[in-house]
Design an enzyme around this catalytic site. Structure first.
Site, PDB file in Angstrom:
ATOM      1  N   HIS A   1      48.940  51.606  25.298  1.00  0.00           N
ATOM      2  CA  HIS A   1      48.228  50.890  24.238  1.00  0.00           C
ATOM      3  C   HIS A   1      46.746  51.253  24.281  1.00  0.00           C
ATOM      4  O   HIS A   1      46.267  51.935  25.182  1.00  0.00           O
ATOM      5  CB  HIS A   1      48.424  49.364  24.315  1.00  0.00           C
ATOM      6  CG  HIS A   1      47.636  48.647  25.361  1.00  0.00           C
ATOM      7  ND1 HIS A   1      47.294  47.324  25.245  1.00  0.00           N
ATOM      8  CD2 HIS A   1      47.126  49.068  26.554  1.00  0.00           C
ATOM      9  CE1 HIS A   1      46.615  46.951  26.310  1.00  0.00           C
ATOM     10  NE2 HIS A   1      46.496  47.967  27.117  1.00  0.00           N
TER      11      HIS A   1
ATOM     12  N   CYS B   1      39.324  50.221  28.136  1.00  0.00           N
ATOM     13  CA  CYS B   1      40.553  49.926  27.396  1.00  0.00           C
ATOM     14  C   CYS B   1      40.492  50.441  25.966  1.00  0.00           C
ATOM     15  O   CYS B   1      41.486  50.410  25.244  1.00  0.00           O
ATOM     16  CB  CYS B   1      40.834  48.418  27.384  1.00  0.00           C
ATOM     17  SG  CYS B   1      41.097  47.749  29.029  1.00  0.00           S
TER      18      CYS B   1
ATOM     19  N   HIS C   1      45.897  54.200  27.230  1.00  0.00           N
ATOM     20  CA  HIS C   1      46.270  54.099  28.645  1.00  0.00           C
ATOM     21  C   HIS C   1      47.554  53.277  28.645  1.00  0.00           C
ATOM     22  O   HIS C   1      48.152  53.075  27.584  1.00  0.00           O
ATOM     23  CB  HIS C   1      45.137  53.466  29.463  1.00  0.00           C
ATOM     24  CG  HIS C   1      44.833  52.060  29.098  1.00  0.00           C
ATOM     25  ND1 HIS C   1      44.174  51.728  27.922  1.00  0.00           N
ATOM     26  CD2 HIS C   1      45.117  50.883  29.707  1.00  0.00           C
ATOM     27  CE1 HIS C   1      44.063  50.415  27.854  1.00  0.00           C
ATOM     28  NE2 HIS C   1      44.634  49.870  28.903  1.00  0.00           N
TER      29      HIS C   1
ATOM     30  N   HIS D   1      50.617  50.467  30.839  1.00  0.00           N
ATOM     31  CA  HIS D   1      50.940  49.440  31.839  1.00  0.00           C
ATOM     32  C   HIS D   1      52.448  49.345  32.055  1.00  0.00           C
ATOM     33  O   HIS D   1      53.230  49.673  31.165  1.00  0.00           O
ATOM     34  CB  HIS D   1      50.447  48.057  31.373  1.00  0.00           C
ATOM     35  CG  HIS D   1      48.962  47.933  31.231  1.00  0.00           C
ATOM     36  ND1 HIS D   1      48.109  47.939  32.309  1.00  0.00           N
ATOM     37  CD2 HIS D   1      48.172  47.806  30.134  1.00  0.00           C
ATOM     38  CE1 HIS D   1      46.857  47.818  31.876  1.00  0.00           C
ATOM     39  NE2 HIS D   1      46.867  47.737  30.570  1.00  0.00           N
TER      40      HIS D   1
ATOM     41  N   HIS E   1      58.783  51.920  26.741  1.00  0.00           N
ATOM     42  CA  HIS E   1      58.490  53.347  26.567  1.00  0.00           C
ATOM     43  C   HIS E   1      57.942  53.638  25.163  1.00  0.00           C
ATOM     44  O   HIS E   1      58.207  54.695  24.597  1.00  0.00           O
ATOM     45  CB  HIS E   1      59.717  54.211  26.884  1.00  0.00           C
ATOM     46  CG  HIS E   1      59.933  54.360  28.363  1.00  0.00           C
ATOM     47  ND1 HIS E   1      60.554  53.390  29.116  1.00  0.00           N
ATOM     48  CD2 HIS E   1      59.596  55.341  29.237  1.00  0.00           C
ATOM     49  CE1 HIS E   1      60.600  53.771  30.382  1.00  0.00           C
ATOM     50  NE2 HIS E   1      60.026  54.946  30.489  1.00  0.00           N
TER      51      HIS E   1
ATOM     52  N   GLU F   1      50.080  41.876  32.779  1.00  0.00           N
ATOM     53  CA  GLU F   1      49.612  43.205  32.380  1.00  0.00           C
ATOM     54  C   GLU F   1      49.395  44.063  33.620  1.00  0.00           C
ATOM     55  O   GLU F   1      49.587  45.282  33.587  1.00  0.00           O
ATOM     56  CB  GLU F   1      48.304  43.076  31.579  1.00  0.00           C
ATOM     57  CG  GLU F   1      48.039  44.272  30.703  1.00  0.00           C
ATOM     58  CD  GLU F   1      46.884  44.026  29.751  1.00  0.00           C
ATOM     59  OE1 GLU F   1      47.077  44.137  28.536  1.00  0.00           O
ATOM     60  OE2 GLU F   1      45.771  43.696  30.220  1.00  0.00           O
TER      61      GLU F   1
END
Lengths: 137, 137, 137, 137, 137, 137
Positions: free
Chosen positions: B16, B35, B41, B43, B82, B126
């Site tokens: 995201h 971010c 990036h 998680h 994914h 997260e």
């Protein structure tokens, strides 16, 4: 706007001793057991700080968790980490550093600092198997 | 009959980017920091879904956790796992995929699907050190 | 002097996509499945770095874990955290960012930097349920 | 007969201070940083003890993990738990209680006590993010 | 080509009883204690399967962890999960289901199935505090 | 005086089977699936017990967590650990041992035993991914 609770974990390592100066040695031993060791023992504390508020429509945040981490580090962790709670931390000069009391102290220090978010819970883990929650009342 | 809360954890991996199209680049950078990386990036999200209800005297269940897992997998995980939340998931076409917003979206999708049990909390992790709770209001 | 292995965990969040530019689309899909999503997905990576050496009689350390953390942060984490491994990290310009390849890259970057301690293992956790070990050969 | 390695985790809480009496104050500060606090700090230590041997065909055990737990508790935990490693534990009277040194001491005390099983690894976790392994050489 | 070890965790829930039919009741009680309960007890087992091999230059994998998961699920988990090891699983018809024996059985079943990768370790967690490693010899 | 919630985790291993004697075999199979195995399966249960009260100004405790651990061990763990819930534990003679029912039973046994502290939550983990909360109503 929807309201969320955001929680951030920080940690610190500290030594402490549980004792009441108005107790006799025998009473301290009876009440606090091995935690009364006059030479101290210690813990890896984990501290989970929870704040509540509306989601800001511009950022999508209640409070940026990195900002929350910085506030907690500045207000709490730098005063507690690698310290002796009884000897090095003025907050515990006249207060027995039980998990309950540490949680209450953390609340009182942190509550004004996280505004406009609202502090809703301090959870202090003393070991992997026990923790204390304080909600401010 | 006694009432219980049943919680099931599921997980999904996703990319995201946090951004507000109405912010300038400088403001996006200031508000979202790393971010805001335009290349995304990601998680490993853990999602804890909690439902509440009376214990059914015939089964001894509030809701079968395997059924709860199937519902969450069908309604949420297969849409999120994914994936790139910003690009692949229509729920975030006009919504910044902060943890807060993801939690609210999960609530709205899941609430009708778990009935007659009552959804009472969405907890979205997260990272191992921060999570968001949404209770539906 | 006794010899020990000292391990320090660091973490970083990143997006990636598994793909081989010499494969057809169908072959990429067959080999990499959902990990081939062209819009990327992501992980919270944990990286356990292990170094071995004699215990220094003056300090009692093989290597100060705080120094080890600083080296790993400087050499690896600041290049990987909140990045897209495929697009933002030159090490993966021509290298598919599988867990195996990330581990090998981390080894090659870190090995000279931890001397005189000897790097003995890179363990990269891609999720809570799978990890890769690389020992340098 | 097949050979296995059996590992049991125990834990203890202790205070310690890292210091070298032959260092100047400035050198102790430089080498040990906040770990040099003269008033001590502390940790929740986890200790993973691994023993190796043939599976006994009568019991199916290399060594009963409950027996292993008892041996480790008797030989190590009751001497370390809720103690100040520097002041209360004779093993560290002239030995700086770094994780490396604690691991070596645990090995030397435990190795004869687990026979006929063979001690193969002491892993000492000082925090959730760093640990030391000692294999006896 | 560099060689890596890839590890995948799976889990299963099972009942078992430790007992040796050639022991007297008193001897079974002495050797196995509460684990000898004739009505069984149970565990959430975690099984970490590690395979080693060269990194395939085309895929960047030693072995796809999703394929590894499927193999372990097919060969082991579907035979063990929600079973009584003593009564439901033929592998333990004449073999006491200690953690050591379960690990050896898992090795023997799995070793041919993961080729061309090479099985290098079976780690079986019986509780959060004890596990057994088997390396095939 | 401030009020806190103190939580202590204990664990126990047990076998169980989910079944309703008034259901047909087919209905038991449909409702409980693999959990209906007549030969039982099992779990490592974790039980988090939370009590609430004022902080005692003399001790700094709501309730000593070691005392809480002893009470829970005496009242619950020694009756449940290494048992078959269906066959060995009278509480489940006529009660299906679902996580929900186990939580309610634990509450009823424990509530009078922790006074003057007030029991506020029983959280029972059946696996690492699902748990049940009971608050007494």
């Amino acid at each position: 706007m929807p309201r969320c609770v955001v929680t951030r974990r920080v940690h610190f390592n500290a030594a402490h001793r549980l004792t009441n100066p108005r107790f006799s040695d025998a009473e301290n031993e009876r009440v606090f057991g091995v935690c009364n060791n006059p030479n101290f023992h210690g813990h890896n504390y984990n501290l989970d700080v929870s704040v509540e508020g509306e989601i800001d429509p511009a950022s999508g945040y209640v409070m940026d968790v990195n900002r929350l981490k910085e506030v907690v580090t500045e207000c709490l962790v730098r005063h507690l980490d690698h310290k002796n709670l009884n000897l090095d931390v003025p907050w515990f000069q006249d207060l027995n550093p039980t998990a309950e009391h540490i949680a209450v102290v953390c609340w009182r220090v942190l509550e004004p600092a996280v505004k406009p978010a609202r502090l809703v819970r301090i959870r202090l883990w003393e070991t992997e198997r026990n923790y204390v929650d304080y909600h401010g009342t």
